[in-house]
Design an enzyme around this catalytic site. Structure first.
Site, PDB file in Angstrom:
ATOM      1  N   GLY A 165     -45.767 -75.608  10.257  1.00 12.48           N
ATOM      2  CA  GLY A 165     -44.905 -76.738   9.930  1.00 12.48           C
ATOM      3  C   GLY A 165     -44.281 -77.352  11.163  1.00 12.48           C
TER       4      GLY A 165
ATOM      5  CG  ASP B 171     -38.926 -71.654   7.640  1.00 12.21           C
ATOM      6  OD1 ASP B 171     -38.236 -72.374   6.911  1.00 12.21           O
ATOM      7  OD2 ASP B 171     -40.169 -71.684   7.646  1.00 12.21           O
TER       8      ASP B 171
ATOM      9  N   GLY C   4     -36.794 -72.739   2.870  1.00  7.35           N
ATOM     10  CA  GLY C   4     -36.534 -71.333   3.127  1.00  7.35           C
ATOM     11  C   GLY C   4     -37.228 -70.479   2.098  1.00  7.35           C
TER      12      GLY C   4
ATOM     13  CD  GLU D 187     -38.897 -74.218   0.448  1.00  7.62           C
ATOM     14  OE1 GLU D 187     -39.120 -75.377   0.046  1.00  7.62           O
ATOM     15  OE2 GLU D 187     -39.446 -73.720   1.445  1.00  7.62           O
TER      16      GLU D 187
ATOM     17  CD  GLN E 118     -35.197 -78.931   4.740  1.00  5.60           C
ATOM     18  OE1 GLN E 118     -34.331 -78.077   4.749  1.00  5.60           O
ATOM     19  NE2 GLN E 118     -35.801 -79.311   3.631  1.00  5.60           N
ATOM     20  NE  ARG E 119     -42.408 -80.501   7.856  1.00  3.03           N
ATOM     21  CZ  ARG E 119     -43.407 -79.933   7.192  1.00  3.03           C
ATOM     22  NH1 ARG E 119     -43.321 -78.656   6.855  1.00  3.03           N
ATOM     23  NH2 ARG E 119     -44.483 -80.612   6.874  1.00  3.03           N
TER      24      ARG E 119
END
Length: 411
Positions: free
Chosen positions: A16, A147, A192, A248, A304-305
């Site tokens: 990711g 993460d 997460g 999540e 968020q990323r």
């Protein structure tokens, strides 16, 4: 410079993306060029792309200091990514022979892979195979993951900026969620799978200007739906509006993810990871139908990323440093290693880089210590103090015509 240090470099990105992963790429590229590497190649779409013969000469793409500054501020993986799991050598030796033949054809002596847990598995397997066949190619892992679940390192580049975005966004959601004179509930689903580091960052929203989130649910603890519903009912009867942060990956006692309690389409990647989404929506629907309270579900998802407009300067600097440290270590003969960050001071905050054996990191997941999670569905000050230094300072985007300018590899 000794003979074994003469050769080309190749670098790839995997897993990711993050908003600062390209700063690590710049760290590898610039340090390798400064130390005399003849060529620095970039794999397109990671190890999978290399197997398909896809790579570029980065000196043809990154030509000026402006390009470097743009790339450090460009979100996502500039070279493209993949989620390709290398087989075990005894299962498919031909894959390794093909990779090493390509590296030999390109006269590559140094291989750098920027990624998280699964990417470090790739470094482990390639360095083990190099030892098996007496190859002198050096393989180094460069840590990356929002993460923050990579073992040994204090934290991972990418996490600080994602935490900064989450905390800032939660403050805005809280302001919006408390405007009405009747109870409303907002459930925010944050990435997460098995580790709640990202969701824990929602606690940073609380301050003298913000009430903070009301509850935080992390995958490190079993999620009790009955207890959750009872707490929501109790607070709503006080006329309270609520903002709740959930990971999540929260699971119920029988091991099912919360999103699996509703109808869903299941997708599993090459590493056996289920695609997670829908827990907030399930809980919002349950509250609405059983308690009759207006409830909204928000999934931060990829935002968020990839929010490069909200990067932490601390994060982007450390991302660059781990890339450079990997090159330095490899040029000095290290292989089968991962660069890790070691926190040596909290006040003032200071971190240094070290290298560590990839076998202690690959396929090992770092979770939040249970003593940092409270019994009343929140997190301790120790966890907040751990995160806060990682979100400090900003690196403004380079704006053109009112919007951030990015660098595109143009495959």
């Amino acid at each position: 410079m000794e003979d074994f240090m003469i050769g080309n470099v190749i670098v790839g990105q995997s897993g990711g993306p993050t908003s600062v992963i390209n700063s690590s790429l710049v760290g590898v590229y610039k340090t390798a060029r400064d130390r005399g590497a003849k060529k620095v190649y970039g794999m397109l779409h990671g190890i999978k792309g290399l197997l398909d013969g896809q790579y570029v000469d980065l000196s043809e793409k990154i030509k000026t200091d402006i390009d470097i500054d743009l790339l450090k501020r460009t979100p996502s993986s500039y070279l493209g990514s993949c989620r390709y799991k290398l087989p075990e050598v005894n299962e498919d030796k031909a894959v390794y022979e093909k990779i090493f033949k390509t590296l030999e054809d390109l006269e590559v002596k140094y291989f750098f892979y920027i990624g998280g847990n699964d990417s470090m598995d790739t470094i482990k397997k390639l360095s083990d195979y190099a030892n098996l066949v007496n190859s002198d190619i050096k393989f180094m892992g460069v840590p990356k993951t929002i993460d923050n679940d990579l073992a040994v390192t204090d934290h991972t580049p990418g996490y600080g900026s994602a935490a900064k975005y989450i905390a800032a966004t939660m403050k805005e959601i809280i302001r919006d969620g408390l405007v009405y004179d009747y109870p409303t509930i907002t459930i925010v689903e944050i990435m997460g799978r098995n580790a709640g580091w990202l969701t824990a960052a929602a606690a940073l929203a609380k301050g003298e200007d913000c009430e903070g989130v009301d509850m935080i649910y992390l995958p490190e603890k079993v999620f009790d739906i009955d207890k959750f519903m009872a707490r929501v009912k109790s607070l709503s009867e006080q006329g309270r509006s609520m903002v709740i942060a959930i990971s999540e990956g929260i699971k119920v006692a029988d091991g099912r993810y919360v999103f699996e309690l509703s109808d869903h389409v299941e997708f599993v990647d090459a590493f056996g990871h289920k695609q997670l989404a829908g827990s907030a929506k399930f809980l919002a629907n349950k509250i609405g139908s059983e308690l009759g309270i207006k409830t909204r579900a928000i999934e931060l998802s990829t935002m968020q990323r990839c929010a490069a407009h909200m990067t932490s300067r601390t994060d982007i600097t450390e991302a660059f440093n781990v890339g450079g440290a990997a090159v330095k270590a490899a040029f000095e003969g290290a292989t089968g290693q991962v660069v890790v960050l070691k926190r040596i001071s909290d006040d003032p905050y200071m971190c240094i880089t070290e290298t560590h054996d990839v076998h202690d990191i690959a396929n090992v997941e770092k979770k939040i210590p249970l003593e940092w999670i409270t019994d009343d569905d929140y997190v301790t000050d120790d966890l907040i103090h751990y995160i806060r230094p990682l979100i400090q300072a900003e690196l403004s985007p380079i704006m053109v015509d009112g919007l951030p300018r990015h660098l595109n590899v143009n495959f």
